[in-house]
Design a protein around this motif. Structure first.
Motif, PDB file in Angstrom:
ATOM      1  N   GLU A 161       0.828  -1.205   0.000  1.00  0.00           N
ATOM      2  CA  GLU A 161       0.000   0.000   0.000  1.00  0.00           C
ATOM      3  C   GLU A 161       0.861   1.253   0.000  1.00  0.00           C
ATOM      4  O   GLU A 161       1.673   1.469   0.897  1.00  0.00           O
ATOM      5  N   LEU A 162       0.654   2.079  -0.999  1.00  0.00           N
ATOM      6  CA  LEU A 162       1.418   3.320  -1.142  1.00  0.00           C
ATOM      7  C   LEU A 162       0.641   4.468  -0.521  1.00  0.00           C
ATOM      8  O   LEU A 162      -0.512   4.707  -0.869  1.00  0.00           O
ATOM      9  N   THR A 163       1.258   5.158   0.401  1.00  0.00           N
ATOM     10  CA  THR A 163       0.581   6.247   1.109  1.00  0.00           C
ATOM     11  C   THR A 163       1.200   7.593   0.743  1.00  0.00           C
ATOM     12  O   THR A 163       2.320   7.663   0.243  1.00  0.00           O
ATOM     13  N   PHE A 164       0.458   8.653   0.997  1.00  0.00           N
ATOM     14  CA  PHE A 164       0.951  10.032   0.834  1.00  0.00           C
ATOM     15  C   PHE A 164       0.283  10.846   1.936  1.00  0.00           C
ATOM     16  O   PHE A 164      -0.555  11.693   1.684  1.00  0.00           O
ATOM     17  N   SER A 165       0.646  10.513   3.164  1.00  0.00           N
ATOM     18  CA  SER A 165       0.012  11.064   4.358  1.00  0.00           C
ATOM     19  C   SER A 165       0.352  12.537   4.540  1.00  0.00           C
ATOM     20  O   SER A 165       1.203  13.096   3.831  1.00  0.00           O
ATOM     21  N   LEU A 166      -0.302  13.151   5.524  1.00  0.00           N
ATOM     22  CA  LEU A 166      -0.032  14.557   5.824  1.00  0.00           C
ATOM     23  C   LEU A 166       1.442  14.767   6.141  1.00  0.00           C
ATOM     24  O   LEU A 166       2.062  15.714   5.660  1.00  0.00           O
ATOM     25  N   ARG A 167       2.007  13.897   6.936  1.00  0.00           N
ATOM     26  CA  ARG A 167       3.426  14.029   7.276  1.00  0.00           C
ATOM     27  C   ARG A 167       4.302  13.865   6.048  1.00  0.00           C
ATOM     28  O   ARG A 167       5.288  14.593   5.863  1.00  0.00           O
ATOM     29  N   GLU A 168       3.975  12.899   5.197  1.00  0.00           N
ATOM     30  CA  GLU A 168       4.772  12.663   3.993  1.00  0.00           C
ATOM     31  C   GLU A 168       4.692  13.840   3.024  1.00  0.00           C
ATOM     32  O   GLU A 168       5.652  14.108   2.296  1.00  0.00           O
ATOM     33  N   ARG A 169       3.570  14.521   3.017  1.00  0.00           N
ATOM     34  CA  ARG A 169       3.459  15.724   2.179  1.00  0.00           C
ATOM     35  C   ARG A 169       4.180  16.897   2.831  1.00  0.00           C
ATOM     36  O   ARG A 169       4.798  17.721   2.149  1.00  0.00           O
ATOM     37  N   LEU A 170       4.095  16.967   4.151  1.00  0.00           N
ATOM     38  CA  LEU A 170       4.699  18.085   4.883  1.00  0.00           C
ATOM     39  C   LEU A 170       6.216  18.140   4.706  1.00  0.00           C
ATOM     40  O   LEU A 170       6.793  19.220   4.547  1.00  0.00           O
ATOM     41  N   VAL A 171       6.878  16.977   4.719  1.00  0.00           N
ATOM     42  CA  VAL A 171       8.341  16.975   4.644  1.00  0.00           C
ATOM     43  C   VAL A 171       8.855  17.401   3.276  1.00  0.00           C
ATOM     44  O   VAL A 171      10.049  17.707   3.120  1.00  0.00           O
ATOM     45  N   LEU A 172       7.973  17.430   2.258  1.00  0.00           N
ATOM     46  CA  LEU A 172       8.397  17.859   0.928  1.00  0.00           C
ATOM     47  C   LEU A 172       8.406  19.378   0.776  1.00  0.00           C
ATOM     48  O   LEU A 172       9.032  19.916  -0.133  1.00  0.00           O
ATOM     49  N   ILE A 173       7.696  20.066   1.671  1.00  0.00           N
ATOM     50  CA  ILE A 173       7.503  21.508   1.511  1.00  0.00           C
ATOM     51  C   ILE A 173       8.796  22.320   1.663  1.00  0.00           C
ATOM     52  O   ILE A 173       9.054  23.225   0.852  1.00  0.00           O
ATOM     53  N   PRO A 174       9.636  22.053   2.681  1.00  0.00           N
ATOM     54  CA  PRO A 174      10.842  22.888   2.841  1.00  0.00           C
ATOM     55  C   PRO A 174      11.726  22.954   1.602  1.00  0.00           C
ATOM     56  O   PRO A 174      12.163  24.038   1.199  1.00  0.00           O
ATOM     57  N   VAL A 175      12.000  21.800   0.971  1.00  0.00           N
ATOM     58  CA  VAL A 175      12.887  21.824  -0.188  1.00  0.00           C
ATOM     59  C   VAL A 175      12.235  22.556  -1.362  1.00  0.00           C
ATOM     60  O   VAL A 175      12.927  23.250  -2.135  1.00  0.00           O
ATOM     61  N   GLU A 176      10.907  22.460  -1.492  1.00  0.00           N
ATOM     62  CA  GLU A 176      10.222  23.188  -2.558  1.00  0.00           C
ATOM     63  C   GLU A 176      10.331  24.698  -2.336  1.00  0.00           C
ATOM     64  O   GLU A 176      10.504  25.476  -3.280  1.00  0.00           O
ATOM     65  N   LEU A 177      10.232  25.106  -1.076  1.00  0.00           N
ATOM     66  CA  LEU A 177      10.373  26.536  -0.752  1.00  0.00           C
ATOM     67  C   LEU A 177      11.768  27.042  -1.094  1.00  0.00           C
ATOM     68  O   LEU A 177      11.929  28.112  -1.685  1.00  0.00           O
ATOM     69  N   VAL A 178      12.772  26.272  -0.699  1.00  0.00           N
ATOM     70  CA  VAL A 178      14.150  26.687  -0.951  1.00  0.00           C
ATOM     71  C   VAL A 178      14.448  26.741  -2.447  1.00  0.00           C
ATOM     72  O   VAL A 178      15.068  27.685  -2.941  1.00  0.00           O
ATOM     73  N   LEU A 179      14.004  25.718  -3.183  1.00  0.00           N
ATOM     74  CA  LEU A 179      14.260  25.682  -4.623  1.00  0.00           C
ATOM     75  C   LEU A 179      13.589  26.836  -5.353  1.00  0.00           C
ATOM     76  O   LEU A 179      14.090  27.321  -6.369  1.00  0.00           O
ATOM     77  N   ALA A 180      12.434  27.276  -4.831  1.00  0.00           N
ATOM     78  CA  ALA A 180      11.694  28.354  -5.494  1.00  0.00           C
ATOM     79  C   ALA A 180      12.071  29.736  -4.974  1.00  0.00           C
ATOM     80  O   ALA A 180      11.595  30.745  -5.520  1.00  0.00           O
ATOM     81  N   LEU A 181      12.920  29.795  -3.951  1.00  0.00           N
ATOM     82  CA  LEU A 181      13.186  31.069  -3.278  1.00  0.00           C
ATOM     83  C   LEU A 181      13.749  32.132  -4.213  1.00  0.00           C
ATOM     84  O   LEU A 181      13.337  33.301  -4.176  1.00  0.00           O
ATOM     85  N   LYS A 182      14.680  31.738  -5.074  1.00  0.00           N
ATOM     86  CA  LYS A 182      15.303  32.716  -5.965  1.00  0.00           C
ATOM     87  C   LYS A 182      14.279  33.333  -6.922  1.00  0.00           C
ATOM     88  O   LYS A 182      14.208  34.552  -7.077  1.00  0.00           O
ATOM     89  N   SER A 183      13.464  32.477  -7.544  1.00  0.00           N
ATOM     90  CA  SER A 183      12.463  32.999  -8.478  1.00  0.00           C
ATOM     91  C   SER A 183      11.375  33.777  -7.746  1.00  0.00           C
ATOM     92  O   SER A 183      10.876  34.787  -8.260  1.00  0.00           O
ATOM     93  N   VAL A 220       2.469  25.399   0.045  1.00  0.00           N
ATOM     94  CA  VAL A 220       2.161  24.874   1.384  1.00  0.00           C
ATOM     95  C   VAL A 220       0.713  24.379   1.484  1.00  0.00           C
ATOM     96  O   VAL A 220       0.466  23.199   1.759  1.00  0.00           O
ATOM     97  N   ALA A 221      -0.239  25.278   1.267  1.00  0.00           N
ATOM     98  CA  ALA A 221      -1.649  24.916   1.476  1.00  0.00           C
ATOM     99  C   ALA A 221      -2.125  23.848   0.488  1.00  0.00           C
ATOM    100  O   ALA A 221      -2.808  22.890   0.877  1.00  0.00           O
ATOM    101  N   GLY A 222      -1.754  23.994  -0.786  1.00  0.00           N
ATOM    102  CA  GLY A 222      -2.191  23.031  -1.799  1.00  0.00           C
ATOM    103  C   GLY A 222      -1.801  21.603  -1.454  1.00  0.00           C
ATOM    104  O   GLY A 222      -2.667  20.713  -1.385  1.00  0.00           O
ATOM    105  N   PRO A 223      -0.501  21.325  -1.218  1.00  0.00           N
ATOM    106  CA  PRO A 223      -0.095  19.958  -0.877  1.00  0.00           C
ATOM    107  C   PRO A 223      -0.697  19.442   0.433  1.00  0.00           C
ATOM    108  O   PRO A 223      -1.071  18.276   0.519  1.00  0.00           O
ATOM    109  N   LEU A 224      -0.777  20.301   1.442  1.00  0.00           N
ATOM    110  CA  LEU A 224      -1.310  19.848   2.727  1.00  0.00           C
ATOM    111  C   LEU A 224      -2.795  19.500   2.621  1.00  0.00           C
ATOM    112  O   LEU A 224      -3.278  18.567   3.269  1.00  0.00           O
ATOM    113  N   LEU A 225      -3.520  20.243   1.797  1.00  0.00           N
ATOM    114  CA  LEU A 225      -4.957  20.018   1.649  1.00  0.00           C
ATOM    115  C   LEU A 225      -5.283  19.084   0.481  1.00  0.00           C
ATOM    116  O   LEU A 225      -6.449  18.926   0.131  1.00  0.00           O
TER     117      LEU A 225
END
Length: 321
Positions: A161-183, A220-225
Motif C-alpha cells: 500500500e502506497l501512502t501520501f500522508s499529511l506528514r509525507e506531504r509536509l516533509v516535501l515543503i521545505p525543499v520546494e520553498l528553498v528551490l523556489a526562493l530565488k524565483s 504549502v496549502a495546496g499539498p497539505l490540503l
C-alpha cells in the motif's frame, strides 16, 4: 567487505535535515557496492537500495539487529522511485553491480530483494538471464522490511500500500520553498516595482503580499490540503486553493473599491500562480503516474500562461482606459 552500522548518528540526522531544506541535496550519496549489515553468512538475504543517503539510512536503520547483505546501486544520489523512472535504478545497473561486487561468490542463494518502487526500472527476467539471480519485490517502505523477512519473505497487502500522508506531504515543503526562493524573490521584486510605479507605495506592498500569499498557497496549502481539494489534477487543486486565497486577499485589501478589470486580473493571476506551484508536486506524489504528469503539464501550463496574459491586459486596461 565494508560493515555498516544501523544506528544513525547526529551527523546522519543533520544531513537528512539539511537535505530536506535543499542544502547539499545533489551530493547526499554513498558509494555504490556491497555492504554487510551485522555478520551475514552466504545464506543471508541480499537487499538492494539506491545510493541516495536518505534511502540508504532508512534501509540500514530498518535492518537493525539483523544479518543482511545490502547492495547499493549507483543512482547518482537519486531515490529509488525517481531513479527507477530515470533508469538509473534499472536493469543495467543492477546487472553491473552484481558482477562488480562478485555477489555470486559471496552468497549461496540466487535471490535479490528489491523495493517495490524500483520495479518500473527493472526487467526481472533480464536480470535473471544475465546474472542467474531472481528478483523479488519486497515492500514499498523500508520500515516494513523486518516484518517481510520475518514473514518468510511474503509481501502482505499492507506492504504494497502506497501512502501520501499529511506528514509525507509536509516533509516535501521545505525543499520546494528553498528551490523556489530565488524565483520568488526576483518575481516578487518586479511585481512590487511595477505596482509601485502604477499605483504608489500602498499598491506595491499590497501586490507583494498578494504574490507571496499565492506562492505559499501553492507550495504549502495546496499539498497539505491535497486529499480534500476537489479534482484529480494538481493544477486544478492548486487553482482552487489559489481561488480561496484570492477571495481572502480581496477582502483584506479592500477589493470592493477596485474596478472590475483589476478585480478580475487579481483573481486570474493569483489563482494561476497557486496552481503552478502546486503542480510542481505532481511528479513527487503517489497520486499520479509518469504519463499523467506529462499530460497534466501539457494541458495546465498553457492555461496558466493565458490566465496571466489576460490578467496583465486587464490591469493595463483598468489603468489606462
Amino acid at each position: 567487505m565494508p560493515r555498516i552500522a544501523t544506528e544513525l548518528r547526529f551527523a546522519d540526522r543533520l544531513g537528512t535535515c539539511k537535505t530536506r531544506w535543499g542544502i547539499g541535496r545533489m551530493e547526499y550519496m554513498v558509494p555504490p557496492g556491497l555492504y554487510a549489515v551485522g555478520t551475514p553468512t552466504p545464506d543471508d538475504p541480499v537487499v538492494v537500495t539506491a545510493n541516495y543517503k536518505m534511502s540508504y539510512d532508512m534501509v540500514r536503520r530498518a535492518l537493525a539487529g539483523r544479518n543482511v547483505w545490502l547492495m547499493v546501486l549507483e543512482t547518482f544520489g537519486i531515490n529509488v522511485w525517481c531513479a527507477a523512472g530515470k533508469g538509473t535504478f534499472g536493469t543495467d545497473e543492477l546487472v553491473k553491480r552484481v558482477a562488480a561486487t562478485g555477489l555470486a561468490t559471496v552468497v549461496n542463494h540466487r535471490h535479490l530483494l528489491l523495493p517495490i518502487l524500483g520495479a518500473p526500472g527493472v526487467a526481472a527476467h533480464e536480470v535473471q538471464k544475465q546474472t542467474g539471480f531472481t528478483v523479488r519485490y519486497a515492500t514499498i517502505r523500508a520500515a516494513d522490511l523486518p516484518a517481510y523477512l520475518d514473514n518468510g519473505m511474503v509481501t502482505t497487502p499492507a506492504m504494497r500500500e502506497l501512502t501520501f500522508s499529511l506528514r509525507e506531504r509536509l516533509v516535501l515543503i521545505p525543499v520546494e520553498l528553498v528551490l523556489a526562493l530565488k524565483s520568488i524573490t526576483l518575481i516578487g521584486g518586479l511585481i512590487f516595482l511595477a505596482a509601485l510605479i502604477l499605483g504608489g507605495d500602498a499598491a506595491g506592498i499590497k501586490a507583494l503580499i498578494a504574490w507571496i500569499g499565492s506562492v505559499l498557497t501553492g507550495i504549502v496549502a495546496g499539498p497539505l490540503l491535497l486529499p480534500w481539494l476537489p479534482g484529480r489534477s494538481f493544477a486544478v487543486k492548486g487553482g482552487i486553493a489559489g481561488l480561496g486565497w484570492s477571495f481572502v486577499w480581496f477582502q483584506l485589501a479592500g477589493g470592493a473599491a477596485w474596478g472590475v478589470p483589476v478585480s478580475l486580473a487579481a483573481f486570474l493571476a493569483l489563482t494561476a500562480v497557486s496552481a503552478f506551484y502546486t503542480l510542481n508536486f505532481t511528479g513527487c506524489s503517489t497520486y499520479t503516474s509518469r504519463s499523467g504528469v506529462k499530460k497534466e503539464i501539457r494541458l495546465a501550463l498553457p492555461a496558466m500562461g493565458v490566465a496571466l496574459a489576460v490578467s496583465l491586459a486587464l490591469v493595463l486596461a483598468g489603468r489606462f482606459l
